[in-house]
Design a protein around this motif. Sequence first.
Motif, PDB file in Angstrom:
ATOM      1  N   ARG A   5      -2.771   2.700   2.942  1.00 36.71           N
ATOM      2  CA  ARG A   5      -2.425   1.373   3.524  1.00 36.71           C
ATOM      3  C   ARG A   5      -1.342   0.619   2.665  1.00 36.71           C
ATOM      4  N   ARG A   6      -0.401  -0.018   3.374  1.00 38.79           N
ATOM      5  CA  ARG A   6       0.428  -0.933   2.577  1.00 38.79           C
ATOM      6  C   ARG A   6      -0.427  -2.152   2.402  1.00 38.79           C
ATOM      7  N   ARG A   7       0.247  -3.249   1.389  1.00 37.47           N
ATOM      8  CA  ARG A   7      -0.862  -4.285   1.253  1.00 37.47           C
ATOM      9  C   ARG A   7       0.226  -5.522   1.135  1.00 37.47           C
ATOM     10  N   ASP A  42     -10.963  -2.043   7.009  1.00 39.07           N
ATOM     11  CA  ASP A  42     -10.269  -1.986   6.052  1.00 39.07           C
ATOM     12  C   ASP A  42      -9.964  -3.648   5.344  1.00 39.07           C
ATOM     13  N   ARG A  43     -10.023  -4.474   6.439  1.00 40.07           N
ATOM     14  CA  ARG A  43      -9.379  -5.765   6.097  1.00 40.07           C
ATOM     15  C   ARG A  43     -10.562  -6.570   5.323  1.00 40.07           C
ATOM     16  N   ASN A  44      -9.991  -7.198   4.252  1.00 35.20           N
ATOM     17  CA  ASN A  44     -10.689  -7.986   3.501  1.00 35.20           C
ATOM     18  C   ASN A  44     -11.159  -9.259   4.317  1.00 35.20           C
ATOM     19  N   THR A  73       0.375  -8.883  -1.367  1.00 36.70           N
ATOM     20  CA  THR A  73      -0.437  -9.452  -2.673  1.00 36.70           C
ATOM     21  C   THR A  73       0.197 -10.740  -3.048  1.00 36.70           C
ATOM     22  N   SER A 110      -3.271  -6.272  -5.534  1.00 38.02           N
ATOM     23  CA  SER A 110      -2.630  -5.124  -5.239  1.00 38.02           C
ATOM     24  C   SER A 110      -1.403  -5.040  -5.943  1.00 38.02           C
ATOM     25  N   ASP A 123      -5.111 -10.648  -1.971  1.00 35.94           N
ATOM     26  CA  ASP A 123      -4.365  -9.541  -1.053  1.00 35.94           C
ATOM     27  C   ASP A 123      -5.186  -9.133   0.010  1.00 35.94           C
ATOM     28  N   GLU A 124      -4.451  -8.192   0.765  1.00 38.77           N
ATOM     29  CA  GLU A 124      -4.969  -7.866   2.021  1.00 38.77           C
ATOM     30  C   GLU A 124      -4.195  -6.645   2.417  1.00 38.77           C
ATOM     31  N   ARG A 125      -4.996  -5.594   2.838  1.00 35.33           N
ATOM     32  CA  ARG A 125      -4.454  -4.467   3.617  1.00 35.33           C
ATOM     33  C   ARG A 125      -3.840  -4.805   4.901  1.00 35.33           C
TER      34      ARG A 125
END
Length: 232
Positions: A169-171, A78-80, A173, A145, A68-70
């Motif tokens: 944040r939306r994500r 905020d980004r993985n 996933t 997410s 998943d990722e923001r």
Amino acid sequence: MLRDEVLADADAVALRAAEVIAEAAREAVAARGRFLLATSGGSTPWLMLRYLADLNMPWDRVSLFQVDERIAPAGHSDRNLTHLERVFIAHLPAPFGGLYPMPVELPDSDKAARLYSDTVSSLAGNPPVLDLVHLGLGEDGHTASLLPNQPVLDVTDAAIAVTGEYAGRRRMTMTYPVLNAARRILWVATGAPKAPMLARLLEGDQTIPAGRVRSDHAIVLSDAAANPGLHR
């Protein structure tokens, strides 16, 4: 019933998790010539991946996906992906099979999700079957997410989906169909705040999002703070 191991602290969990991934990689490459790995973010996972980078693995046969990722700009804290590149990719020996980031910078998030689904399917098949998926556990019971009380929990016709807003944040996933098709699931949970949901996960509570991930072929690695002897 989920198989679980309790270790002394987060550092021990991270090292053991790295060893589990490395073992799975060697087995997958021996059996199928490649290793398809998907990882989640978090403080203990970043340590896990840093340990993993130093282990003996067939790195040229490894393809790495994001669980998943923001949805945030490139390079944002905020980004993985920002952390993944710093703690893991930057330390890998060459050659490396490839990193496949979620394209969350695209303006049309739903289209981006479809594109990432195509990317995963191009390497893992349709429907995709990953060799190992690493998951974390939120204090509200979410994993990846797959968030409580959101429509993403009911997505069954897509490998990748976009969530509503969560913690600002939306994500993007991976969905249950992808997680539940994986050959192995590796859970990592550390710290006392995770203890209530970890207990519910280990009990097979399907009322929390994490509890809907299949439990066979899965292992849970936790520290003593997250699992204070409740399942011994």
